[in-house]
Design an enzyme around this catalytic site. Structure first.
Site, short mmCIF file in Angstrom:
data_model
loop_
_atom_site.label_atom_id
_atom_site.label_comp_id
_atom_site.label_asym_id
_atom_site.label_seq_id
_atom_site.Cartn_x
_atom_site.Cartn_y
_atom_site.Cartn_z
N HIS A 1 58.12 -0.68 1.47
CA HIS A 1 59.26 -2.30 1.56
C HIS A 1 58.46 -3.68 1.73
CE1 HIS A 1 60.50 -0.96 5.72
NE2 HIS A 1 60.84 -2.09 5.63
N ASP B 1 57.88 5.62 3.00
CA ASP B 1 57.70 4.32 2.87
C ASP B 1 56.42 3.59 3.06
OD1 ASP B 1 58.31 1.41 3.09
OD2 ASP B 1 60.08 2.10 3.57
N SER C 1 59.45 -2.71 11.04
CA SER C 1 59.01 -2.10 9.64
C SER C 1 57.49 -2.03 10.68
CB SER C 1 59.48 -2.63 8.76
OG SER C 1 60.49 -1.95 8.39
N1 ARG Z 1 66.30 -0.58 6.55
C1 ARG Z 1 64.42 -0.74 6.21
C2 ARG Z 1 64.81 -2.38 6.78
O1 ARG Z 1 65.73 -2.91 7.19
C3 ARG Z 1 64.40 -0.60 5.35
C4 ARG Z 1 64.63 -2.10 3.86
C5 ARG Z 1 63.57 -1.00 2.78
N2 ARG Z 1 64.18 -0.35 1.55
C6 ARG Z 1 65.25 -0.59 0.91
N3 ARG Z 1 65.75 0.31 0.44
N4 ARG Z 1 66.45 -1.92 1.02
O2 ARG Z 1 63.61 -3.01 6.40
N1 GLU Z 2 63.62 -1.42 8.24
C1 GLU Z 2 63.30 -2.88 9.15
C2 GLU Z 2 62.35 -3.57 9.24
O1 GLU Z 2 61.69 -3.61 7.97
C3 GLU Z 2 62.69 -1.75 10.92
C4 GLU Z 2 64.18 -1.31 10.60
C5 GLU Z 2 65.25 -2.14 11.58
O2 GLU Z 2 65.61 -2.83 11.60
O3 GLU Z 2 65.41 -1.24 13.06
O4 GLU Z 2 61.86 -4.08 10.05
#
Ligand code: ARG
Ligand code: GLU
Length: 717
Positions: free
Chosen positions: A84, A220, A648
């Protein structure tokens, strides 16, 4: 007897303090955390992690594009980050027939690696405390803006006197709400190429349903390479550039992790607010998060409907949808977690303890007497304006016709200014991007879905008169209103707009006064800019000053507590141990997931849970090579590292500093760690490095990339 028990429990809780909350500045690990980290099993010294005199782990860590983290894993500048994090690059190279989002991408050799304009990685060379210089001449009673301009001047002065090496840059950031300032010397590389990415059915397996969730089965990750000039120094993109030879590349361990194993996360967490007063936390739970969630509910429902029906729209909206859904879901988890762990009550208890200690010391009491009460009451004052801000900003940023018009308004305002050319180039690029992925039909329906919030949920004093008037004019019918605005607006005609701004935009700008969409945007902005912004700024300045004193007060009053600064996109270390958690009464989550869990979630043809045939085949044959363990293929694991957005792509390192996983998420019930970390449910989610290597090697057949890496701990367990 009783006394002994109390003492014993005391020792136990000190010795094995459950929590390892915190995102620590690497240069202070030696003083603040080294002992504790070693107690948890770390075999390194703080200097192995951060040193300016010898190579250390920090030399393998990069800020990836300023929004994520990456780590160098080969002597040829190979970088791992999340799928991502690389997604925008993957999307930009994707078309309907070269659909890298759907099918993945693997460069077979370096000539096939794809350049990405605008993408960069930044290394941290060193970090210096410059608080004394930056705060010189700053007096306690100063007005906020006076204080700030003094600080800005000092920073400018500092910049002039800081000696930078060739290709180095520097920036200064405030810490502890402006009580401390650190200078970061950096080195940035602007030629970063896409090397490989799995298909979304692996890299984003489970998509939004599984996002922020555990148990998780997402691979990921994506692979990039840093290119440098022939002198191994940063250089603008050129086909003549060569793979960068890094100061340090991480060693990868294939051993895998077990219960209570030490882990640490080294990266660039973006933003946390851990030292807010109770009133602010209360508002997050009951006012601001719910408002933002509600607006996004509407926008997402519209997008989802269209994306499911049309592959072309799915490509156009994929990145936007993921971005909007991401925070939307996080806020829901945050509300849940803060509610469940009594986040507000915990703050109240903390404040009571603080106040008691404060009042016991006359000197401190004189200095910080009412700071906490004043801060809480400033938050009470900002409450209605904060709510309006959330409604307004969420609305104007989700309706892309509004975004386009606002971008043009900004460009118009720059007319005749010395920086016009720069503004023009920025507007041109942004608009090109916007139009490329815009469907007026989808956007029209988003308009019809969001305006009801603006019109019906707000204090009437905060609604722009032109919005009220148009609402009446179109029969109080949002569809009709939308149809009228979208049927005629020139601002949806990309060819005309792009041509006009290139040659002569005056006729286009004249439409600001006659085009109903533009009139609406201007009217909403005018009300907000004159009625809301000044009030918000004034209250925010008051809050900033109070928050800074409160921060200082906490550090002086609670001398036995170790404080870490809130995240601010600077380099940090979080550490903890591999551990499951109890998400709800009667449920215990384990800390590992395996490939058979992917198969359990598999829904043929589903847009979130499909699994590529090749992966199913590897699973059937249990063809895991050296990456499996006991006939199983590990996928993800969790630990108690304190992380946030921006982390991330961060490396998950074991006790020896070897790479064992890539951080990519947190568990839903624990996303409130941004506001109030709770060791019982806050967990970060990492993809196991063995799964990453398995996909690269066995799935993608890109074994040549594995040969670049240094692996250790072969046989698994
Ligand atoms: N929650 C993770 C972050 O904050 C992953 C986001 C990407 N994945 C998604 N399905 N949108 O970035
Ligand atoms: N998916 C998050 C990012 O893009 C990390 C997840 C979080 O917020 O800890 O940095």
């Amino acid at each position: 007897m009783k006394k002994w028990m109390v003492l014993l429990i005391g020792i136990l809780t000190i010795g094995f303090a459950k929590a390892d909350e915190g995102m620590w500045l690497p240069q202070f690990l030696e003083n603040l955390n080294e002992k504790r980290m070693q107690q948890l099993g770390m075999k390194l010294t703080a200097k192995d992690i951060y040193s300016i005199n010898k190579g250390s782990l920090k030399d393998a860590i990069v800020s990836f594009g300023g929004f994520c983290t990456g780590e160098v894993v080969s002597e040829k500048g190979l970088v791992l980050t999340n799928h991502h994090c690389g997604f925008e690059s993957i999307q930009k190279h994707s078309t309907l027939d070269k659909n890298y989002i759907r099918d993945g991408f693997w460069a077979r050799n370096q000539t096939e690696e794809l350049p990405n304009a605008g993408l960069y990685v930044t290394f941290i060379v060193r970090i210096d405390d410059v608080s004394a210089q930056v705060l010189k001449g700053v007096e306690p009673g100063m007005m906020e803006n006076e204080r700030q301009s003094r600080i800005d001047r000092n920073i400018n002065e500092l910049k002039k006197t800081t000696v930078l090496g060739d290709f180095e840059n520097g920036f200064v950031s405030p810490f502890f709400d402006g009580n401390k300032y650190y200078l970061f010397i950096t080195e940035t590389f602007n030629d970063v190429r896409l090397v490989g990415a799995p298909p979304s059915s692996i890299g984003n397996f489970g998509q939004d349903s599984d996002n922020w969730m555990w148990p998780r089965h997402t691979g990921d990750f994506s692979v990039f390479r840093i290119y440098a000039g022939r002198n191994n120094k940063p250089a603008a993109y050129s086909p003549d550039n060569v793979p960068y030879i890094p100061k340090k590349a991480l060693t990868i361990s294939l051993k895998g992790m077990k219960q209570d194993d030490f882990t640490m996360i080294f990266g660039f967490p973006g933003r946390t607010t851990e030292y807010l007063p109770s009133e602010a936390v209360q508002q997050i739970v009951s006012v601001n998060d719910p408002a933002k969630i509600m607006v996004r509910d509407q926008a997402l429902a519209v997008m989802k409907r269209y994306m499911r029906a049309d592959e072309g729209l799915k490509i156009k909206y994929a990145s936007k949808y993921a971005g909007i859904a991401n925070a939307w879901k996080k806020w829901q988890g945050e509300v849940l977690g803060l509610t469940r762990t009594g986040g507000v009550q915990k703050k109240l208890d903390y404040e009571a303890a603080f106040t008691q200690r404060l009042n016991a010391d006359n000197n401190l009491k004189n200095r910080y007497g009412t700071v906490l009460q004043d801060l809480n009451s400033a938050y009470k004052d900002i409450k209605p304006f904060g709510l309006t801000r959330d409604y307004y900003l969420e609305t104007i940023s989700k309706i892309e016709l509004f975004v386009i018009i606002n971008r043009l308004r900004t460009l118009k305002a720059a007319t005749g200014k010395p920086n016009y050319e720069k503004e023009y180039a920025a507007a041109r690029d942004k608009l090109t991007e916007l139009y490329k992925n815009l469907s007026p039909t989808v956007d029209r329906d988003i308009f019809a879905a969001l305006l009801p919030v603006y019109i019906e949920k707000q204090d009437p004093a905060f609604i722009a008169p032109v919005a009220k008037q148009q609402f009446e004019q179109y029969g109080k019918n949002y569809q009709q209103w939308a149809a009228a605005l979208y049927g005629n607006s020139v601002f949806l005609d990309s060819a005309k707009v792009m041509e006009a701004i290139k040659t002569d935009p005056s006729a286009l700008y004249a439409l600001f006064d006659t085009d109903p969409a533009a009139q609406l945007v201007s009217g909403m902005a005018a009300l907000y800019d004159t009625g809301i912004t000044p009030k918000l700024n004034e209250l925010q300045a008051r809050i900033n000053g109070l928050q800074r004193s409160y921060m200082q007060a906490q550090m002086e009053v609670l001398t036995d507590k170790k404080f870490y600064p809130d995240a601010n996109s600077t380099l940090r270390v979080g550490f903890g141990k591999v551990d499951g958690y109890y998400p709800a009464d009667g449920i215990k989550y384990d800390y590992y997931t395996y490939l058979y869990g992917v198969m359990e979630k598999y829904v043929p043809g589903d847009y979130e849970f499909d699994v590529p045939e090749k992966l199913r085949q590897l699973y059937r044959k249990k063809d895991y090579g050296r990456y499996g363990t006991n006939g199983k293929m590990p996928v993800c694991f969790i630990a108690s590292n304190h992380t946030t957005g921006g982390n991330s792509g961060s490396p998950a390192l074991d006790a020896h500093g070897n790479l064992v996983g890539i951080n990519f998420d947190r568990v839903w019930e624990g996303t409130m760690s941004d506001v109030n970390y709770d060791a019982s449910i806050c967990r970060n989610i990492m993809v196991d490095i063995r799964y990453v290597l398995f996909i690269i090697d066995k799935y993608a057949g890109a074994g040549h990339l594995i040969s670049e890496m240094k692996l250790t701990g072969g046989s698994g367990r």
